[in-house]
Design a protein around this motif. Structure first.
Motif, PDB file in Angstrom:
ATOM      1  N   ARG A   1      -5.204  -0.286  -0.301  1.00 51.24           N
ATOM      2  CA  ARG A   1      -3.831  -0.491  -0.750  1.00 51.24           C
ATOM      3  C   ARG A   1      -3.709  -1.746  -1.613  1.00 51.24           C
ATOM      4  NH1 ARG A   1      -0.100   3.632  -0.715  1.00 51.24           N
ATOM      5  NH2 ARG A   1      -1.011   5.193   0.662  1.00 51.24           N
ATOM      6  N   ILE A   2      -4.441  -2.792  -1.249  1.00 47.70           N
ATOM      7  CA  ILE A   2      -4.445  -4.001  -2.071  1.00 47.70           C
ATOM      8  C   ILE A   2      -5.067  -3.702  -3.431  1.00 47.70           C
ATOM      9  CG2 ILE A   2      -5.450  -6.315  -2.299  1.00 47.70           C
ATOM     10  CD1 ILE A   2      -5.149  -6.569   0.773  1.00 47.70           C
ATOM     11  N   ALA A   3      -6.182  -2.975  -3.424  1.00 49.97           N
ATOM     12  CA  ALA A   3      -6.876  -2.638  -4.671  1.00 49.97           C
ATOM     13  C   ALA A   3      -6.028  -1.746  -5.567  1.00 49.97           C
ATOM     14  CB  ALA A   3      -8.208  -1.952  -4.368  1.00 49.97           C
ATOM     15  N   GLU A   4      -5.154  -0.922  -4.973  1.00 47.99           N
ATOM     16  CA  GLU A   4      -4.289  -0.043  -5.751  1.00 47.99           C
ATOM     17  C   GLU A   4      -3.019  -0.757  -6.212  1.00 47.99           C
ATOM     18  OE1 GLU A   4      -5.128   3.140  -6.592  1.00 47.99           O
ATOM     19  OE2 GLU A   4      -7.053   2.739  -5.637  1.00 47.99           O
ATOM     20  N   GLY A   5      -2.845  -2.005  -5.786  1.00 45.39           N
ATOM     21  CA  GLY A   5      -1.711  -2.789  -6.262  1.00 45.39           C
ATOM     22  C   GLY A   5      -0.442  -2.679  -5.446  1.00 45.39           C
ATOM     23  N   PHE A   6      -0.523  -2.132  -4.213  1.00 41.25           N
ATOM     24  CA  PHE A   6       0.680  -1.960  -3.407  1.00 41.25           C
ATOM     25  C   PHE A   6       1.140  -3.260  -2.750  1.00 41.25           C
ATOM     26  CE2 PHE A   6      -0.756   2.378  -3.805  1.00 41.25           C
ATOM     27  CZ  PHE A   6       0.434   3.098  -3.905  1.00 41.25           C
ATOM     28  N   PHE A   7       0.227  -4.186  -2.513  1.00 39.93           N
ATOM     29  CA  PHE A   7       0.579  -5.453  -1.879  1.00 39.93           C
ATOM     30  C   PHE A   7       0.237  -6.593  -2.828  1.00 39.93           C
ATOM     31  CE2 PHE A   7      -0.356  -2.778   1.938  1.00 39.93           C
ATOM     32  CZ  PHE A   7       0.914  -2.805   2.489  1.00 39.93           C
ATOM     33  N   PRO A   8       1.207  -7.114  -3.558  1.00 44.75           N
ATOM     34  CA  PRO A   8       0.947  -8.205  -4.508  1.00 44.75           C
ATOM     35  C   PRO A   8       0.561  -9.507  -3.798  1.00 44.75           C
ATOM     36  CG  PRO A   8       3.052  -7.120  -4.959  1.00 44.75           C
ATOM     37  CD  PRO A   8       2.600  -6.650  -3.611  1.00 44.75           C
ATOM     38  N   PRO A   9      -0.049 -10.431  -4.523  1.00 50.03           N
ATOM     39  CA  PRO A   9      -0.381 -11.741  -3.945  1.00 50.03           C
ATOM     40  C   PRO A   9       0.872 -12.428  -3.407  1.00 50.03           C
ATOM     41  CG  PRO A   9      -1.422 -11.469  -6.078  1.00 50.03           C
ATOM     42  CD  PRO A   9      -0.486 -10.316  -5.915  1.00 50.03           C
ATOM     43  N   GLY A  10       0.728 -13.068  -2.250  1.00 53.30           N
ATOM     44  CA  GLY A  10       1.843 -13.777  -1.640  1.00 53.30           C
ATOM     45  C   GLY A  10       2.683 -12.928  -0.703  1.00 53.30           C
ATOM     46  N   THR A  11       2.407 -11.607  -0.641  1.00 51.81           N
ATOM     47  CA  THR A  11       3.166 -10.727   0.244  1.00 51.81           C
ATOM     48  C   THR A  11       2.856 -11.033   1.707  1.00 51.81           C
ATOM     49  OG1 THR A  11       3.134  -8.935  -1.384  1.00 51.81           O
ATOM     50  CG2 THR A  11       3.613  -8.327   0.890  1.00 51.81           C
ATOM     51  N   ARG A  12       3.891 -11.210   2.512  1.00 55.17           N
ATOM     52  CA  ARG A  12       3.686 -11.396   3.946  1.00 55.17           C
ATOM     53  C   ARG A  12       3.518 -10.031   4.587  1.00 55.17           C
ATOM     54  NH1 ARG A  12       6.460 -11.281   8.730  1.00 55.17           N
ATOM     55  NH2 ARG A  12       5.774 -12.784  10.309  1.00 55.17           N
ATOM     56  N   LEU A  13       2.469  -9.875   5.389  1.00 53.84           N
ATOM     57  CA  LEU A  13       2.189  -8.603   6.050  1.00 53.84           C
ATOM     58  C   LEU A  13       2.712  -8.658   7.485  1.00 53.84           C
ATOM     59  CD1 LEU A  13      -1.430  -7.865   4.766  1.00 53.84           C
ATOM     60  CD2 LEU A  13       0.771  -7.256   3.750  1.00 53.84           C
ATOM     61  N   SER A  14       3.709  -7.853   7.746  1.00 56.46           N
ATOM     62  CA  SER A  14       4.348  -7.826   9.062  1.00 56.46           C
ATOM     63  C   SER A  14       3.514  -7.011  10.038  1.00 56.46           C
ATOM     64  CB  SER A  14       5.753  -7.238   8.950  1.00 56.46           C
ATOM     65  OG  SER A  14       6.259  -6.882  10.209  1.00 56.46           O
ATOM     66  N   GLU A  15       3.146  -7.616  11.166  1.00 61.10           N
ATOM     67  CA  GLU A  15       2.391  -6.898  12.189  1.00 61.10           C
ATOM     68  C   GLU A  15       3.183  -5.704  12.715  1.00 61.10           C
ATOM     69  OE1 GLU A  15       1.116  -9.373  15.352  1.00 61.10           O
ATOM     70  OE2 GLU A  15      -0.280 -10.536  14.126  1.00 61.10           O
TER      71      GLU A  15
ATOM     72  N   MET B   1     -18.864  -4.598  -3.633  1.00 58.80           N
ATOM     73  CA  MET B   1     -17.942  -4.580  -4.755  1.00 58.80           C
ATOM     74  C   MET B   1     -16.561  -4.060  -4.388  1.00 58.80           C
ATOM     75  SD  MET B   1     -19.573  -6.107  -7.033  1.00 58.80           S
ATOM     76  CE  MET B   1     -18.549  -5.840  -8.479  1.00 58.80           C
ATOM     77  N   ARG B   2     -16.424  -3.356  -3.280  1.00 54.00           N
ATOM     78  CA  ARG B   2     -15.088  -2.931  -2.858  1.00 54.00           C
ATOM     79  C   ARG B   2     -14.169  -4.136  -2.680  1.00 54.00           C
ATOM     80  NH1 ARG B   2     -17.435   1.402   0.089  1.00 54.00           N
ATOM     81  NH2 ARG B   2     -17.745   0.104   1.926  1.00 54.00           N
ATOM     82  N   SER B   3     -14.668  -5.165  -2.027  1.00 54.40           N
ATOM     83  CA  SER B   3     -13.863  -6.371  -1.832  1.00 54.40           C
ATOM     84  C   SER B   3     -13.639  -7.107  -3.146  1.00 54.40           C
ATOM     85  CB  SER B   3     -14.545  -7.304  -0.823  1.00 54.40           C
ATOM     86  OG  SER B   3     -14.582  -6.720   0.460  1.00 54.40           O
ATOM     87  N   VAL B   4     -14.661  -7.146  -3.990  1.00 51.65           N
ATOM     88  CA  VAL B   4     -14.537  -7.826  -5.280  1.00 51.65           C
ATOM     89  C   VAL B   4     -13.469  -7.153  -6.134  1.00 51.65           C
ATOM     90  CG1 VAL B   4     -15.720  -8.375  -7.455  1.00 51.65           C
ATOM     91  CG2 VAL B   4     -16.896  -8.707  -5.263  1.00 51.65           C
ATOM     92  N   PHE B   5     -13.460  -5.826  -6.153  1.00 53.62           N
ATOM     93  CA  PHE B   5     -12.471  -5.113  -6.956  1.00 53.62           C
ATOM     94  C   PHE B   5     -11.070  -5.260  -6.369  1.00 53.62           C
ATOM     95  CE2 PHE B   5     -16.141  -2.303  -8.459  1.00 53.62           C
ATOM     96  CZ  PHE B   5     -16.266  -3.011  -9.639  1.00 53.62           C
ATOM     97  N   ALA B   6     -10.960  -5.352  -5.050  1.00 54.80           N
ATOM     98  CA  ALA B   6      -9.650  -5.604  -4.439  1.00 54.80           C
ATOM     99  C   ALA B   6      -9.143  -6.985  -4.849  1.00 54.80           C
ATOM    100  CB  ALA B   6      -9.746  -5.489  -2.917  1.00 54.80           C
ATOM    101  N   GLU B   7     -10.036  -7.978  -4.862  1.00 55.69           N
ATOM    102  CA  GLU B   7      -9.651  -9.308  -5.336  1.00 55.69           C
ATOM    103  C   GLU B   7      -9.258  -9.268  -6.807  1.00 55.69           C
ATOM    104  OE1 GLU B   7     -11.569 -13.092  -3.732  1.00 55.69           O
ATOM    105  OE2 GLU B   7     -13.232 -11.660  -3.618  1.00 55.69           O
ATOM    106  N   LEU B   8      -9.946  -8.455  -7.581  1.00 52.46           N
ATOM    107  CA  LEU B   8      -9.634  -8.333  -9.001  1.00 52.46           C
ATOM    108  C   LEU B   8      -8.199  -7.859  -9.195  1.00 52.46           C
ATOM    109  CD1 LEU B   8     -10.679  -8.419 -11.943  1.00 52.46           C
ATOM    110  CD2 LEU B   8     -11.380  -6.030 -11.646  1.00 52.46           C
TER     111      LEU B   8
END
Length: 233
Positions: free
Chosen positions: A31-45, A161-168
């Protein structure tokens, strides 16, 4: 946030009866890699746990795994947030990409290569551009490079690379003009594909190296401008 949670609820079926923190982290990473959670988003448990139907402990373990991958950050007394990258992070991401992606192309061996998935990613990007969906163009670009890496046939390289692309993707979120960033690479992705289809590994590697250098320069330029603007406040 409602849109993101709706998407997570759709992913709930992926967990099945053998729900684990690793599978939850896989979903959140995607979901992060697809752009659904932008940087700075708080993730509610509560919200995410409810959407996925997993326990608080399982979700916390998934958060811990993604924090270790540098995709999330835990802030004391505030919660868990999607990480905001620094200029140094971006430079390191591209350094890693250059080392891995160019090595994959260099080590392909003799043609022909199985390039169907790569061609599909090029088509995906072209289709998104025609629709004016530049976020989707960025996603298609990540898919292109993910499929390029998969040509190595290495599960370990794919996992790295999955993590690298998510960071990208987190880096892409900072770019204020996604069309200006992504549009030139539609043609450049296609050029790399054509070179590989022709069995020209050396040409494809050279194109890829220049591509990554240019992309790094553009993204870092945006980052430095953003940091300068924030410092001026």
């Amino acid at each position: 946030m409602a849109e993101q949670l709706s998407g997570l609820a759709d992913d709930r079926a992926l967990l099945g009866r053998t729900s684990t923190a690793e599978r939850v982290s896989d979903i959140l990473r995607s979901r992060i890699a697809e752009g659904f959670f932008p940087p700075g988003t708080r993730l509610s448990e509560d919200s995410i746990g409810g959407a996925l139907g997993v326990s608080r402990n399982t979700l916390r373990e998934a958060f811990r795994l993604l924090t270790h991958e540098r995709l999330l950050v835990h802030e004391l007394n505030r919660g868990v947030f999607v990480r905001v990258l620094t200029v140094e992070d971006v430079e390191d991401i591209y350094r890693t990409r250059g080392l891995v992606e160019c090595a994959v192309v260099r080590g392909l061996g003799d043609p022909p290569y199985d390039l169907d998935a790569l061609a599909q990613a090029v088509d995906e990007g072209r289709r998104a551009a025609r629709e004016g969906d530049w976020k989707a163009v960025g996603t298609a670009n990540i898919h292109f490079h993910r499929e390029l890496v998969s040509l190595a046939g290495s599960a370990r390289t794919d996992e790295l690379m999955r993590s690298v692309f998510a960071e990208l993707r987190l880096a892409f979120h900072v770019v204020d003009d996604p069309r200006a960033l992504h549009e030139p690479y539609l043609t450049r992705n296609e050029q790399i594909l054509r070179a590989l289809q022709a069995g020209e590994r050396a040409t494809a590697e050279e194109q890829l190296a220049v591509y990554l250098a240019d992309s790094l320069e553009r993204v870092v330029e945006v980052y430095r401008r953003r940091v300068g603007a924030e410092d001026a406040l």
